[in-house]
Design a protein around this motif. Sequence first.
Motif, short mmCIF file in Angstrom:
data_model
loop_
_atom_site.label_atom_id
_atom_site.label_comp_id
_atom_site.label_asym_id
_atom_site.label_seq_id
_atom_site.Cartn_x
_atom_site.Cartn_y
_atom_site.Cartn_z
N MET A 1 33.08 35.20 34.76
CA MET A 1 33.84 35.46 35.96
C MET A 1 35.32 35.58 35.62
N ALA A 2 35.81 34.75 34.72
CA ALA A 2 37.22 34.79 34.33
C ALA A 2 37.56 36.14 33.69
N SER A 3 36.66 36.65 32.88
CA SER A 3 36.88 37.94 32.22
C SER A 3 36.93 39.08 33.24
N ILE A 4 36.01 39.07 34.19
CA ILE A 4 35.98 40.10 35.24
C ILE A 4 37.27 40.03 36.05
N PHE A 5 37.68 38.82 36.40
CA PHE A 5 38.90 38.63 37.16
C PHE A 5 40.11 39.16 36.38
N SER A 6 40.18 38.84 35.10
CA SER A 6 41.31 39.26 34.26
C SER A 6 41.41 40.78 34.20
N LYS A 7 40.29 41.44 34.01
CA LYS A 7 40.29 42.92 33.96
C LYS A 7 40.70 43.50 35.31
N ALA A 8 40.16 42.95 36.38
CA ALA A 8 40.50 43.44 37.71
C ALA A 8 42.00 43.26 37.97
N TYR A 9 42.55 42.13 37.55
CA TYR A 9 43.97 41.88 37.76
C TYR A 9 44.83 42.78 36.87
N GLU A 10 44.41 42.96 35.64
CA GLU A 10 45.19 43.78 34.69
C GLU A 10 45.29 45.23 35.15
N PHE A 11 44.19 45.79 35.66
CA PHE A 11 44.16 47.21 36.00
C PHE A 11 44.26 47.47 37.50
N GLY A 12 44.37 46.43 38.29
CA GLY A 12 44.42 46.59 39.73
C GLY A 12 45.77 47.09 40.23
N THR A 13 45.75 47.62 41.43
CA THR A 13 46.99 48.03 42.10
C THR A 13 47.71 46.77 42.59
N ASP A 14 48.91 46.95 43.09
CA ASP A 14 49.66 45.80 43.63
C ASP A 14 48.90 45.15 44.78
N ASN A 15 48.31 45.97 45.64
CA ASN A 15 47.53 45.42 46.77
C ASN A 15 46.31 44.67 46.27
N GLN A 16 45.63 45.22 45.26
CA GLN A 16 44.46 44.54 44.72
C GLN A 16 44.86 43.21 44.08
N LYS A 17 46.01 43.18 43.43
CA LYS A 17 46.47 41.93 42.81
C LYS A 17 46.75 40.87 43.88
N LYS A 18 47.34 41.28 45.00
CA LYS A 18 47.58 40.34 46.11
C LYS A 18 46.25 39.80 46.63
N GLU A 19 45.29 40.71 46.77
CA GLU A 19 43.96 40.31 47.23
C GLU A 19 43.33 39.32 46.25
N LEU A 20 43.45 39.59 44.97
CA LEU A 20 42.89 38.70 43.95
C LEU A 20 43.55 37.33 43.98
N LYS A 21 44.85 37.28 44.19
CA LYS A 21 45.55 35.99 44.30
C LYS A 21 45.02 35.19 45.49
N LYS A 22 44.80 35.91 46.59
CA LYS A 22 44.26 35.25 47.79
C LYS A 22 42.86 34.70 47.48
N TYR A 23 42.03 35.50 46.82
CA TYR A 23 40.68 35.06 46.45
C TYR A 23 40.73 33.83 45.55
#
Length: 180
Positions: A1-23
């Motif tokens: 899960m940590a690896s999936i999260f890291s990839k999503a955060y690394e390549f995500g848009t600014d909005n996706q990163k905000k969403e990930l922080k909230k999650y």
Amino acid sequence: MASIFSKAYEFGTDNQKKELKKYTQEFENNLNKGGVDIRSQANSIQIMLGRLKKVNPNMLQSMEDFSVDKASKTFANVALHSYNKYGEDAPVVSIENLYPEMGFSQAKDLKNLIVKSREEFVQQATDKGMSESKAKAAAEKVIGATFDVGHLNINKKFGFTDKDLAKEAKEIAKYVKHVH
């Protein structure tokens, strides 16, 4: 899960990163509520994984988009350096249409590259203090196309008609700085 999260955060848009922080915050809150209960922890992990599935960062880029992105930055860098050094007398960065089946051989693709190069020039120039109107005028002056009619004519081997070639010429006409 940590690896999936890291990839999503690394390549995500600014909005996706905000969403990930909230999650992440919600995940931590869920874990803290459940304590050491293995079922609560498993449930929190399931919820987090489900949320991660919704975040689909753009980790891959088409070859065309990659080429335009990198080439436009290169052409803009060269043009801006030249403009900064020579001002109104700067030489034109004239991008030539290539042979068919090569990148930027068709007018639409070459036009897209020129437009992106000019946009990149304007961005870089305004970042360095040039007014936007001056930067746009300079970009239009120093970035354009070399229209190689011989290369264009090779398209006939691939089924293009004279009418098709005329359409290609019309598509790129306003960007042409030199005819070869």
